[in-house]
Structures are given as structure tokens and as C-alpha cells.
Design an enzyme around this catalytic site. Sequence first.
Site, mmCIF file in Angstrom:
data_model
loop_
_atom_site.group_PDB
_atom_site.id
_atom_site.type_symbol
_atom_site.label_atom_id
_atom_site.label_comp_id
_atom_site.label_asym_id
_atom_site.label_seq_id
_atom_site.Cartn_x
_atom_site.Cartn_y
_atom_site.Cartn_z
ATOM 1 N N SER A 189 21.880 22.480 -16.395
ATOM 2 C CA SER A 189 21.297 22.710 -15.076
ATOM 3 C C SER A 189 19.806 22.454 -15.173
ATOM 4 O O SER A 189 19.218 22.513 -16.259
ATOM 5 C CB SER A 189 21.552 24.158 -14.643
ATOM 6 O OG SER A 189 20.729 24.536 -13.559
ATOM 7 N N TYR A 221 21.777 33.241 -16.516
ATOM 8 C CA TYR A 221 22.169 31.858 -16.234
ATOM 9 C C TYR A 221 21.165 30.883 -16.842
ATOM 10 O O TYR A 221 21.547 29.923 -17.532
ATOM 11 C CB TYR A 221 22.263 31.661 -14.726
ATOM 12 C CG TYR A 221 22.658 30.274 -14.294
ATOM 13 C CD1 TYR A 221 23.995 29.884 -14.234
ATOM 14 C CD2 TYR A 221 21.692 29.337 -13.932
ATOM 15 C CE1 TYR A 221 24.363 28.615 -13.832
ATOM 16 C CE2 TYR A 221 22.042 28.063 -13.537
ATOM 17 C CZ TYR A 221 23.381 27.705 -13.485
ATOM 18 O OH TYR A 221 23.730 26.429 -13.093
ATOM 19 N N LYS A 272 21.788 28.120 -19.890
ATOM 20 C CA LYS A 272 21.627 26.685 -19.653
ATOM 21 C C LYS A 272 20.543 26.082 -20.540
ATOM 22 O O LYS A 272 20.666 24.934 -20.998
ATOM 23 C CB LYS A 272 21.340 26.424 -18.172
ATOM 24 C CG LYS A 272 22.483 26.785 -17.243
ATOM 25 C CD LYS A 272 23.760 26.034 -17.587
ATOM 26 C CE LYS A 272 24.851 26.284 -16.570
ATOM 27 N NZ LYS A 272 26.108 25.544 -16.867
#
Length: 279
Positions: free
Chosen positions: A142, A155, A159
Site C-alpha cells: 500500500s 495497517y 504494509k
Amino acid sequence: MLKLANKRAVVTGAASGLGLAMARLFVAEGMHVVLADLPGERLEVAVQSFDAGQVTAVPTDVSDPGSMAELAERVRAEGGVDLLCNNAGITGDLPRCSWEHDLANWRRVLDVNLLGVVNGLHSFVPMMLEQGREGHIVNTASMGGLMALPFISPYAAAKAALVALSESLDLELKSLCADIAVSVLCPGLVPTGLTGPGGDHVESRTAPPGATAKAFHEHAQKALRSASVTADQVAMQLLTAIHEKRFYVLTHENSLELAGRRLQRLTRDCSPHYRSSQA
């Protein structure tokens, strides 16, 4: 250029969103695609959107090493894999400060977004090396892995680690002279089941998000509603990168500018403070 016709692909998180868009595009290229996702209606509906024989659905939990090993053994028995897309991911809890994300959410996000990819590599890379044929591995990270983001630290941390893991993997395969390319996909905002309203957010066991974190979430949801890049467009850019064997796949117009802010901060903050002593 990697030829995909009559080859085999495995896509995790393939029942919806970007994974399903990848699968459709790979089928259009003449590949047989194994759709790996959690068991349930979404996976069943996804399979029904293809013609008979184009795909195989295998219920899989990427966070479970045993489930991924079973997937790999089935794929091996049916002809192996040429293109592995470690794509499954979750967003986790609603945005909040790093220390306010409960430990269960940290573990859940890392188990899927990072260790799910590790499980995929453990299960499939030895097979791909044994096959001795041209292959490609895609890890879906991401832009959150290339830039500083507040309030979604589980998150973002997963990533960012996935970008580093992909860089290591690429160097390792090159050191073995393996004919296996690696790409790390770093999309920006894309309306999918993962990121859109009603996506993979879970009710926290801790206090509700603070005002600043709540405002961040509302701004992100507004940006998603106006996002101009679709999952199909991201999949098409990925397909081009696979053909060209490109490592970094940045899909949004301002991606380099956003990622470059980290380099600017590094350049600004890291003047050589240490001086060796003079005799």
C-alpha cells in the site's frame, strides 16, 4: 516479457475487490486462476462470475500456515503455479492512536497483512524454485507502506514491513539466479470491499476513537467516495508491471510525491551529528 497465456496463477483475497479484479484480468490473458479466500458466500459468488473451467476456488485462511500449506499442495498436484499474488489484506479497527489499538487488533492485522504473505512465501517459493520455470510473485502492500500515516499504525506497520520483505525477497531470488521476478504493489485509495464504507472495520474493545482520529477517518471515507482509480485500473497497471518485470508498482498520480516526503524528512533530519574525535 512474461507470457501469461496457458499459465497458472494463485490469488489470495480473490473473492472481492482488487483480488477479484486481478483474477478477471488474468483469466482474460488466458490463465487458469486459483481463487483463494475465506470460505463463504463471497467466494461462491466470485466463482460464479467466471465461466466453467476458468478458475478453481480453494477456501483458505492466509493467517493459518496449515491452510496455506494445504493450498500449496493442491496447487502442486494440479500443475504448480507461475504467478503468485499475495493479495489478502484487512484494515482492522477504526483509526485511533497507536497505543489505543488493542493488542488483539494488532495481532489480527499483522497475522493477515504481513504473516499471511510470509505463509504464502513459505508455502509457494520452494515449489516455484523446484519447478525451474519462469515465474512472478506479487505482494500487495500500500502507499501506507511508503509514507507516514497517523491513526492506522497496525495497517501501516504491516504494509511497510511488507515492502521491506519484498525487497529482501527480490534480492534473494536474484542471488540464486532464479527466473522469478518480484513486484510490490502499492496502490493509493481505491474503493474496494476492504477500504470502502462498511469495509473490514471491527468494533474495538477499547474506547471510541478521539476527535482527531475520527476526523481522519471521515476525511479518508470522503476521499474514497471521490477516488478516481478503480480496482480494475490498478489490476491493469499491475498486469503491465508483470509483463515488464517491474518491482515497484505505484498506481496513483501523486504516489512518488507522497513517498518522497519520507526522503525529504530523512535528508533534513539526518545531517551527520556524529564527529570522530580528533587527535
